[in-house]
Design an enzyme around this catalytic site. Structure first.
Site, short mmCIF file in Angstrom:
data_model
loop_
_atom_site.label_atom_id
_atom_site.label_comp_id
_atom_site.label_asym_id
_atom_site.label_seq_id
_atom_site.Cartn_x
_atom_site.Cartn_y
_atom_site.Cartn_z
N ARG A 6 0.84 -1.21 0.00
CA ARG A 6 0.00 0.00 0.00
C ARG A 6 0.88 1.27 0.00
O ARG A 6 1.03 1.92 -1.01
CB ARG A 6 -0.95 0.01 1.22
CG ARG A 6 -2.17 0.92 1.07
CD ARG A 6 -1.88 2.42 1.15
NE ARG A 6 -1.28 2.81 2.44
CZ ARG A 6 -0.85 4.05 2.68
NH1 ARG A 6 -0.92 4.99 1.74
NH2 ARG A 6 -0.29 4.34 3.84
N HIS A 33 12.15 6.69 6.41
CA HIS A 33 12.55 6.69 5.00
C HIS A 33 14.07 6.81 4.96
O HIS A 33 14.68 7.41 5.85
CB HIS A 33 11.90 7.86 4.26
CG HIS A 33 10.46 7.61 3.93
ND1 HIS A 33 9.90 7.95 2.74
CD2 HIS A 33 9.46 7.03 4.67
CE1 HIS A 33 8.62 7.61 2.74
NE2 HIS A 33 8.32 7.05 3.90
N CYS A 54 11.74 6.47 -5.43
CA CYS A 54 11.68 7.03 -6.77
C CYS A 54 10.96 6.07 -7.68
O CYS A 54 11.20 4.87 -7.62
CB CYS A 54 13.09 7.19 -7.32
SG CYS A 54 13.90 8.63 -6.72
#
Lengths: 284, 284
Positions: free
Chosen positions: A15, A208, A239
């Site tokens: 998700r 992250h 990315c």
């Protein structure tokens, strides 16, 4: 230093990861990915989002993904940030829902065109109904350390959102370094304060790897007593066309880190490697 | 967690870094690199190796590099792992020397065709003469955590080498995760024990970023009271033609980590960026 005996890794690749990849992934491929992940030993997987398909076309297949997750018999999480989404999720017999609110006004406005106040008000309604339906509730604080628009995010900004979540009955709260600018010091200090101020809440760290400090941040979070971590297979969510570049910390890396430190995750490296290869193949 | 007010970063790119790149870098380019680095605020730079040029052709220009470093007036380190090398270094008025010994027998044999015992015996001679010449002595323990040939390296294996170094008068000892397989737990435990067992030695942590755990290992080393770190501009010393891939932790990343954590390094990001761009340009 503190090294717990075990931690929980929550897989958010299907998700949160895929949603942030610009290339569309077909539903059948998503199902395959979830199936691979279900064999790794990971306890929870975020597999669907019930936000409106127009807002996030990648997640238009929430109904099918939820049905497949039910079929597999896994414990899964579906994003339901508003009442409409929750209504659809309940019809699909989702066991656990998630909502998110950004800690900064600018991010919230840009992301969902609503103020923090408005988002929290909607969350309160969602929580109330979800609780009535006996659903487990996970709540994300996005931009929990810094914000691409507002820079550093203060503890008070995060606390305000967490307080609302707690008052309205969140079972766990995932605090995200959404733009990947956190460092081990702020991670340690922020989670330590959060745990002091909200002793009854289960906090999750969501990192992250933008600056490659994600593993350092994980170690700092461990020191603050955090033992739940979100991660994304192959680092999905970075990315487009370059899985792992600057997105979510990868599940593979996190499992290796914990394995090396002799901290139990319950996840098997071999099965994880297969899931990883499959996830990467989606973008080749 | 413990976050010291300041740390020292020792730049090892021009020697340790370049030595492990297969592409030859011309002496003039090396000098330029050292000049860029000398403007960053870094206090010490490893700029030359006096090992025999046949063994390491990349470092055949030790005399010129030492002369240039003297000219610049920087505090620099030159590798002198044997008496011949030391003799040449003394002629060149090197202010600080370095030696290395691997913690495992197999690595030592493969690397320099000598046993640990033989290497340590040579080091003792080097130390004695270096001390007589008032040179500062840095000593590296290679494969301080694990070894590509022998796997995990025990504390006793490292301790044996450190004990020799201490007894013979090393000023500081850099313990290296030479093959990049360490994790935060072993880093914390190993450095804590070393500091307990050798309270008078200044230890340096030398990490490689093979598994992307280098920054996490740095944070763990800080917790063990380590405040000196080796690093390499642009991560030189990794894969040939791919600086930073799996080699030494990069100076840029380390400085950013410490800056973000409000730990003083004395290194200026702008000047460092210029040095970094230049280092990368060598391999383009």
């Amino acid at each position: 230093m503190f090294f717990p005996k075990e931690v929980e890794i929550i897989e958010v690749g299907p998700r949160d990861g895929l949603q942030n990849e610009s290339m569309f992934v077909a539903t059948e491929k998503k199902k395959e990915l979830v199936k691979f992940l279900s064999k790794t030993g990971v306890r929870r997987i975020e597999t669907a989002s019930f936000v409106h398909p127009k807002a996030v076309p990648q997640m238009a297949d929430a109904v099918e993904m939820a049905a497949f997750s039910n079929e597999l018999g896994i414990e899964y999480i579906a994003l339901t940030p508003n009442m409409k989404a929750l209504g659809r999720a309940i019809e699909c017999k989702v066991p656990q829902i998630a909502v998110f609110v950004g800690a900064t006004e600018t991010f919230n406005q840009k992301n969902i065109r609503a103020s923090i106040e408005e988002s929290l008000a909607e969350c309160n309604l969602v929580f109330k109904k979800a609780k009535a339906c006996n659903l487990k509730i996970r709540a994300y604080v996005s931009m929990g350390f810094s914000c691409p628009y507002e820079g550093n995010v203060s503890y008070e900004q995060v606390k305000r959102v967490v307080e609302h979540f707690e008052k309205n009955g969140a079972d766990e709260i995932s605090v995200g370094d959404t733009n990947g600018q956190a460092n081990p010091r702020i991670v340690y200090e922020r989670f330590s304060r959060l745990k002091d101020d909200f002793p009854n809440i289960e906090f999750v760290a969501h990192f992250h790897d933008t600056n490659h400090f994600a593993y350092a941040n994980v170690v700092a979070a461990l020191q603050a007593g955090i033992s739940k971590f979100d991660s994304s297979i192959a680092g999905l969510g970075g990315c487009p066309f370059s899985p792992g570049a600057t997105g979510n910390v990868s599940t593979e890396g996190l499992v290796k880190l914990f394995d090396d430190m002799k901290i139990e995750t319950g996840i098997h490296q071999d099965a994880l490697h297969e899931a990883s290869q499959f996830a990467k193949s989606l973008f080749m």
